[in-house]
Every structure is written in C-alpha cells, then in structure tokens.
Design an enzyme around this catalytic site. Sequence first.
Site, PDB file in Angstrom:
ATOM      1  N   VAL A 149       7.500   1.339  -9.505  1.00 32.85           N
ATOM      2  CA  VAL A 149       7.542   0.199  -8.579  1.00 32.85           C
ATOM      3  C   VAL A 149       6.668  -0.937  -9.113  1.00 32.85           C
ATOM      4  O   VAL A 149       7.070  -2.108  -9.120  1.00 32.85           O
ATOM      5  CB  VAL A 149       7.095   0.626  -7.158  1.00 32.85           C
ATOM      6  CG1 VAL A 149       6.848  -0.588  -6.282  1.00 32.85           C
ATOM      7  CG2 VAL A 149       8.136   1.532  -6.520  1.00 32.85           C
ATOM      8  N   LYS A 174       2.184  -5.293   3.201  1.00 28.34           N
ATOM      9  CA  LYS A 174       3.324  -4.411   3.445  1.00 28.34           C
ATOM     10  C   LYS A 174       2.853  -2.962   3.309  1.00 28.34           C
ATOM     11  O   LYS A 174       2.712  -2.445   2.196  1.00 28.34           O
ATOM     12  CB  LYS A 174       4.451  -4.676   2.440  1.00 28.34           C
ATOM     13  CG  LYS A 174       5.778  -4.153   2.975  1.00 28.34           C
ATOM     14  CD  LYS A 174       6.700  -3.599   1.932  1.00 28.34           C
ATOM     15  CE  LYS A 174       6.397  -2.216   1.498  1.00 28.34           C
ATOM     16  NZ  LYS A 174       6.438  -1.164   2.524  1.00 28.34           N
ATOM     17  N   CYS A 189      -3.493  10.638  -6.217  1.00 23.10           N
ATOM     18  CA  CYS A 189      -3.203  10.143  -7.567  1.00 23.10           C
ATOM     19  C   CYS A 189      -4.102  10.843  -8.574  1.00 23.10           C
ATOM     20  O   CYS A 189      -3.767  10.971  -9.737  1.00 23.10           O
ATOM     21  CB  CYS A 189      -3.423   8.646  -7.613  1.00 23.10           C
ATOM     22  SG  CYS A 189      -4.979   8.192  -6.886  1.00 23.10           S
ATOM     23  N   GLY A 196       0.419   2.386  -5.849  1.00 24.71           N
ATOM     24  CA  GLY A 196       1.649   3.139  -5.639  1.00 24.71           C
ATOM     25  C   GLY A 196       2.144   3.657  -6.972  1.00 24.71           C
ATOM     26  O   GLY A 196       1.365   3.830  -7.911  1.00 24.71           O
ATOM     27  N   SER A 197       3.454   3.847  -7.080  1.00 24.38           N
ATOM     28  CA  SER A 197       3.966   4.496  -8.289  1.00 24.38           C
ATOM     29  C   SER A 197       4.132   3.498  -9.440  1.00 24.38           C
ATOM     30  O   SER A 197       4.276   2.287  -9.239  1.00 24.38           O
ATOM     31  CB  SER A 197       5.295   5.179  -7.977  1.00 24.38           C
ATOM     32  OG  SER A 197       6.195   4.237  -7.476  1.00 24.38           O
ATOM     33  N   THR A 198       4.121   4.051 -10.628  1.00 25.86           N
ATOM     34  CA  THR A 198       4.192   3.231 -11.843  1.00 25.86           C
ATOM     35  C   THR A 198       5.508   2.446 -11.898  1.00 25.86           C
ATOM     36  O   THR A 198       5.524   1.256 -12.238  1.00 25.86           O
ATOM     37  CB  THR A 198       4.042   4.154 -13.071  1.00 25.86           C
ATOM     38  OG1 THR A 198       2.745   4.756 -12.977  1.00 25.86           O
ATOM     39  CG2 THR A 198       4.155   3.393 -14.382  1.00 25.86           C
ATOM     40  N   SER A 247       0.812  -1.220   0.000  1.00 27.38           N
ATOM     41  CA  SER A 247       0.000   0.000   0.000  1.00 27.38           C
ATOM     42  C   SER A 247       0.848   1.274   0.000  1.00 27.38           C
ATOM     43  O   SER A 247       1.976   1.281   0.481  1.00 27.38           O
ATOM     44  CB  SER A 247      -0.969  -0.014   1.194  1.00 27.38           C
ATOM     45  OG  SER A 247      -0.292  -0.138   2.412  1.00 27.38           O
ATOM     46  N   GLU A 256      -2.952  -0.094  -9.128  1.00 26.75           N
ATOM     47  CA  GLU A 256      -3.397   1.276  -9.458  1.00 26.75           C
ATOM     48  C   GLU A 256      -2.193   2.162  -9.218  1.00 26.75           C
ATOM     49  O   GLU A 256      -1.640   2.184  -8.116  1.00 26.75           O
ATOM     50  CB  GLU A 256      -4.591   1.672  -8.598  1.00 26.75           C
ATOM     51  CG  GLU A 256      -5.844   0.857  -8.920  1.00 26.75           C
ATOM     52  CD  GLU A 256      -6.266   0.914 -10.383  1.00 26.75           C
ATOM     53  OE1 GLU A 256      -6.041   1.962 -11.031  1.00 26.75           O
ATOM     54  OE2 GLU A 256      -6.791  -0.083 -10.899  1.00 26.75           O
ATOM     55  N   GLU A 268       4.872  12.911 -13.515  1.00 21.90           N
ATOM     56  CA  GLU A 268       4.123  12.960 -12.250  1.00 21.90           C
ATOM     57  C   GLU A 268       5.047  13.490 -11.159  1.00 21.90           C
ATOM     58  O   GLU A 268       6.088  12.890 -10.876  1.00 21.90           O
ATOM     59  CB  GLU A 268       3.609  11.576 -11.842  1.00 21.90           C
ATOM     60  CG  GLU A 268       2.760  11.668 -10.577  1.00 21.90           C
ATOM     61  CD  GLU A 268       2.324  10.319 -10.008  1.00 21.90           C
ATOM     62  OE1 GLU A 268       3.180   9.448  -9.801  1.00 21.90           O
ATOM     63  OE2 GLU A 268       1.117  10.165  -9.732  1.00 21.90           O
TER      64      GLU A 268
HETATM   65  P1  NAD Z   1       5.554   4.061  -3.904  1.00 22.03           P
HETATM   66  O1  NAD Z   1       5.453   3.348  -5.205  1.00 22.03           O
HETATM   67  O2  NAD Z   1       6.825   4.742  -3.570  1.00 22.03           O
HETATM   68  O3  NAD Z   1       5.279   3.034  -2.704  1.00 22.03           O
HETATM   69  C1  NAD Z   1       4.110   2.252  -2.661  1.00 22.03           C
HETATM   70  C2  NAD Z   1       4.399   0.999  -1.839  1.00 22.03           C
HETATM   71  O4  NAD Z   1       5.299   0.168  -2.573  1.00 22.03           O
HETATM   72  C3  NAD Z   1       5.069   1.286  -0.489  1.00 22.03           C
HETATM   73  O5  NAD Z   1       4.542   0.412   0.480  1.00 22.03           O
HETATM   74  C4  NAD Z   1       6.523   0.975  -0.787  1.00 22.03           C
HETATM   75  O6  NAD Z   1       7.264   0.632   0.349  1.00 22.03           O
HETATM   76  C5  NAD Z   1       6.378  -0.217  -1.722  1.00 22.03           C
HETATM   77  N1  NAD Z   1       7.544  -0.513  -2.564  1.00 22.03           N
HETATM   78  C6  NAD Z   1       8.487   0.330  -3.017  1.00 22.03           C
HETATM   79  N2  NAD Z   1       9.383  -0.347  -3.770  1.00 22.03           N
HETATM   80  C7  NAD Z   1       8.979  -1.649  -3.788  1.00 22.03           C
HETATM   81  C8  NAD Z   1       9.461  -2.838  -4.401  1.00 22.03           C
HETATM   82  N3  NAD Z   1      10.546  -2.844  -5.168  1.00 22.03           N
HETATM   83  N4  NAD Z   1       8.764  -3.981  -4.191  1.00 22.03           N
HETATM   84  C9  NAD Z   1       7.654  -3.997  -3.431  1.00 22.03           C
HETATM   85  N5  NAD Z   1       7.149  -2.897  -2.836  1.00 22.03           N
HETATM   86  C10 NAD Z   1       7.795  -1.745  -3.019  1.00 22.03           C
HETATM   87  O7  NAD Z   1       4.299   5.068  -3.854  1.00 22.03           O
HETATM   88  P2  NAD Z   1       3.912   6.130  -2.729  1.00 22.03           P
HETATM   89  O8  NAD Z   1       4.884   7.260  -2.751  1.00 22.03           O
HETATM   90  O9  NAD Z   1       3.623   5.466  -1.419  1.00 22.03           O
HETATM   91  O10 NAD Z   1       2.510   6.636  -3.309  1.00 22.03           O
HETATM   92  C11 NAD Z   1       2.423   7.573  -4.325  1.00 22.03           C
HETATM   93  C12 NAD Z   1       2.175   6.922  -5.659  1.00 22.03           C
HETATM   94  O11 NAD Z   1       1.000   6.124  -5.599  1.00 22.03           O
HETATM   95  C13 NAD Z   1       1.912   7.947  -6.758  1.00 22.03           C
HETATM   96  O12 NAD Z   1       2.561   7.536  -7.937  1.00 22.03           O
HETATM   97  C14 NAD Z   1       0.393   7.895  -6.920  1.00 22.03           C
HETATM   98  O13 NAD Z   1      -0.072   8.323  -8.184  1.00 22.03           O
HETATM   99  C15 NAD Z   1       0.115   6.455  -6.661  1.00 22.03           C
HETATM  100  N6  NAD Z   1      -1.265   6.236  -6.243  1.00 22.03           N
HETATM  101  C16 NAD Z   1      -2.131   5.742  -7.172  1.00 22.03           C
HETATM  102  C17 NAD Z   1      -3.460   5.541  -6.830  1.00 22.03           C
HETATM  103  C18 NAD Z   1      -4.439   5.016  -7.848  1.00 22.03           C
HETATM  104  O14 NAD Z   1      -5.529   4.648  -7.476  1.00 22.03           O
HETATM  105  N7  NAD Z   1      -4.071   4.970  -9.111  1.00 22.03           N
HETATM  106  C19 NAD Z   1      -3.898   5.840  -5.533  1.00 22.03           C
HETATM  107  C20 NAD Z   1      -2.975   6.322  -4.600  1.00 22.03           C
HETATM  108  C21 NAD Z   1      -1.655   6.513  -4.969  1.00 22.03           C
END
Ligand code: NAD
Length: 542
Positions: free
Chosen positions: A270, A213, A328, A266-268, A188, A294, A424
């Site tokens: 990752v 996680k 997002c 999370g981010s695209t 998440s 997402e 972004e």
């Molecule tokens: P992030 O991708 O940095 O982290 C998301 C999660 O992934 C965290 O728990 C992080 O610890 C984990 N992570 C990071 N690297 C990993 C790996 N190699 N393997 C497994 N897990 C890993 O994102 P963030 O900064 O927490 O959130 C912001 C991002 O989320 C933005 O890009 C936003 O657009 C996106 N987002 C999208 C939506 C949607 O519905 N489309 C909603 C909320 C946030």
Amino acid sequence: MYASIANVPPPVNEPVRAYLPGGSERATLEAELASQAGTVVEIPCVVGGKRIYTGRVREVTMPCEHGHILARVHLGGPAEVEGAVAAAESARHDWAMLPWEARAAIFLRAADQLTGPWRDRVNASTMLGQAKTVHQAEIDAACELIDFWRFNVAYYRQMMAEQPPAHTPGTWNRTDLRPLDGFVLAVSPFNFTSIALNLPTAPALVGNTVLWKPATTSALSCWYLFDMLESVGLPPGVINIVNGDGGDVGPLMYARPELGGVHFTGSTGVFQSMWHDIGTNIARYRAYPRIVGETGGKDFIVAHPSAEARSLAVAIVRGSFEYQGQKCSASSRVYVPRSLWPAVRAACAEMMAEMKQGDVRDFSNFVAAVIDQRAFRKHHSWLERLRAETEIVSGGHAHGETGWYVQPTLARVDDPHHDLLSTELFGPIAGVFVYEDADWAQTLRLVDTTSPYALTGAVFSNDRYAVEEALGVLRHAAGNVYINDKPTGAVVGQQPFGGGRSSGTNDKAGAPANLMRWVSPRSIKETFSPPTDWRYPFLGAR
Ligand code: NAD
C-alpha cells in the site's frame, strides 16, 4: 496572552497495570467490556467538527466472535474528502498561530485522561474490536499512547530550544519551526491503537492540520479516542476523519494540491502504491509532500551455538505469537544451530501446548483471533501448504466457526529460501531453519539477504565476539535490534521504533526525528546595524 518559555512535565513511561484476578482494575474493565459488548456504536466521518453519517456503512465485528456487531462505520466519499481538505485548510492558520503550549496542553490533558476513566474505555474497545488480550491492549492503547503524547511534547520543546549560535557580533540567528505548508494525511493500520492515534496527533502537535483515515477494523478504539480528544479541547478542523476503503478514498486524498505530508503505517504494498501515485502527481503540489511510512517486516531471531536454549524458546513463543503475530515487529523467521535445536524444539512445543487460545474476555487466554476473515483465509491456506511442505513443530490448524482462530504455528523448513522465511504473513505462523553449528558466519549473511524487509531482529548468544559479528553483518537488516531479548515491545523514549529497506522510511515514531518531518524550519537572520556603503573594503585603491 502570556509571556513565558515554559518547561514541560518531564515524561516518564506510563506503568503497565496488572489487572490481577479479584482486583478493582479488572472489575471496572470487565464492566466496561460487558457494556461495550451490549452496544452498537454509529461511527461518523468528522469534517470541521461536524459529524457526518453518510448512510454507507461497514460493520465492525468482534474477531473473537465474528457474528457480534460492535459498530457501524459511516464511509466517506468524494464529498467528505473535499470537505475535510477544506476544513483542514481553514483551521490551519488559527491552529498554527496558537502558542505551542496551548497545543501541547491538549495532548498532555489527553494523556492524563487515559490514566483515569478513559483507560477502561479504550482498552475494552481495543480488546473487543482488535482482539487484544488485556495485557496487549494495556501496553498499546493505554501505556504507549500516553508515552507518545507526553514524550512528543517534551521533544517538541527540546527541538524549539535548539537554536543556532548567536555569537556573531551585530547579528542574531533564529530557527522558526513552522508546520508544513499544507495538510497532513494520516493513514493508520488496524494493529496498534497507539500508532493509529500518533499518526494524526504528532503532526497536529507541531501545528499541522490533518485528514485522518483510520483502518475500518480498528474504527471503534479510534473513535473513542477522537471523542476524548474533542472533550479535552481539540478544536474543529484540526483532525478530520474520513472513513473508507483505502483504495477508494486514498487516491482522492493524495491528488490534492494542498497535500503537505503523508504519515502512514501499514503494509509495504500500500505504501509503495501511495508513493507511486504521489510521484505521478508531483507537479500539482504546492510544496513537495513529506512522505513518512512504517511498513511490513519479516523479523528474525538468530541464535549462536552459545545461546541459552530456554530463554531463546521464550523469545520465540512470545515474540512470534503474542497478539497472534500481528505486530510489525513479531518474529517470523528463526535460525537455530543444530546442537541447540532439540532443546529449543522441546521447550517451544511444551510452552505452546500450555498457551490457551480464545476470547479476550477470558483473561486466561494468551492468544486470541486474527483480525478478520481476509486474514483468516490467508492463514488457513498457508497452513494447508505448510502441513504439506514442512515439519510442523506445533499448531498447524485454523478454526473459523465462531471467531477467526488460527493456531500459533511453528514450522521447520529445510530450504533456507522457502517463502515462509521471506514473505510477511502477519499472523501466528513462524518458520524455523536449523543450520549447522559451523555455518554461523554464512547464516548471518543468509539472515541479511533472505527478505526485503529490515524492521526488527534479535541475536541470542553468550559469546561477545559472536554478538559483535552479528551486529556488524546485520547492520542494515533491522532498524531495531535486540541482544538476548525478543524483537517486539519497543518502548517510547527508550527504543525509538522504525525500520529500513522495504520496512519503511525509518523516521522513528516517538522520537524527535519523527517530529522533525512535520516541521519546515525557517532560518531567520537579523542584522542590527545594516551596512550603508555598497563597497567592500577589498575594493579600496592600493
Ligand atoms: P494495510 O496496508 O492493509 O492498511 C493500512 C491502512 O492503509 C488502512 O487504513 C487501509 O485502509 C489503508 N489503505 C489501504 N489501501 C490504501 C490505498 N490504496 N491508499 C490509501 N490507503 C490505503 O495494513 P494493515 O493490515 O492495517 O496493517 C498491517 C500492516 O502494517 C503489516 O504489513 C505491518 O507490518 C504493518 N505495520 C508496520 C508497523 C511499523 O512500524 N513498521 C507498525 C504496525 C503495522
């Protein structure tokens, strides 16, 4: 035991509380904020119901006052991942065999708890830990999460009731909505408490066990909510928590043959690296993992010359700067016709001058701090670049002495392909491109092709032909599109949320489409009087 085909409480969107000055809602929340600000919480990993304090800790600080420690998160490693997978596997049979109503009751109870004493606790932790204003915390950690839990139960009941026709004489057909044949990994993001909880609980509702996680920066609100789920009867092993840096623990998790699915937000970048690693491991899995993600966005607002300037300006400032642009769905590229620009520019500048920025505990602030130092540094250097390359309409500076404060910034660029309109940034920075009024059709194509993302978008126009034209050209440019409204604020049960292209698999959180990804349907055909002769009638002699 019981024999029933239960109806479920009809879901209704949870009303948003106002927290008016002098009211009791605000008084109890302020007391909770003060209490949480005076506490340092130790947050363990949870494996099979056991709390594991590993001693390898990461501090969670307030973004609005970064010297203030709220919690210490105990990070997991290979042993915790190993234990969590084993716990999820051993809980799987009993959890899946529970009557569905028993699983549903846990999440309905949890939703009910959020209308009571837990509401202040999760709102306060979301405010302090993730720097949300009271309104942003309320619509996320309270209302949207309650909606996810209530609507998902109703959708699950509806999905199970959708059965194949049973009208062929002598046979009976049924569909069994089995959970997946392995554990679900939920990963998440920091920015929505509701999403962080929906990621593990939606698969759990339909009978899966989960390894979760959470993002370390949102660990406090996630921890309180997990505690609440246990208090309403979530059994050990159903959701197991392994904290940690994604890059360290993630690969250990999706290397496991028992992986049944991934529920990620999370981010695209990752998500793409996860998908790549899962692809590399594909021959090891017991079953093909379901991959739901997402991800990022570069969400647009495009205005036609017939649009009304003031409502457009309100959409720009609310859509781009609420929660510091860390949604997002936040608008971050705006296309305005030259004839409207002077009025829109003036209205945005006036509103942005009025917006107060500061600590979320001062309820008069509209914007607060960005999540952490990494985000602050990124935005700080972007602002330096934008001050040199663009016309700053408002904002343009960042101050990190006490909290991670980045000013809401609106910057106009002359080049429609400037990085500001395609990358972004995930902060309170939005770009504007002013187009010639005669170039409406060309501008729509520009909006469609400028960024790789396709999450949300908004069209402002009082000309119905123009609206329809935009909906046509931009059909694949956004999974959630708004007409004369800001592109944020989707409501569960009303606008199922998710995007395409680089923004995700568009499996619509808070909708039956999402829950369907966490079941593996089994078709059952029963024949009442099986044939006793192997020969078909057509084999008969003339
Ligand atoms: P992030 O991708 O940095 O982290 C998301 C999660 O992934 C965290 O728990 C992080 O610890 C984990 N992570 C990071 N690297 C990993 C790996 N190699 N393997 C497994 N897990 C890993 O994102 P963030 O900064 O927490 O959130 C912001 C991002 O989320 C933005 O890009 C936003 O657009 C996106 N987002 C999208 C939506 C949607 O519905 N489309 C909603 C909320 C946030």
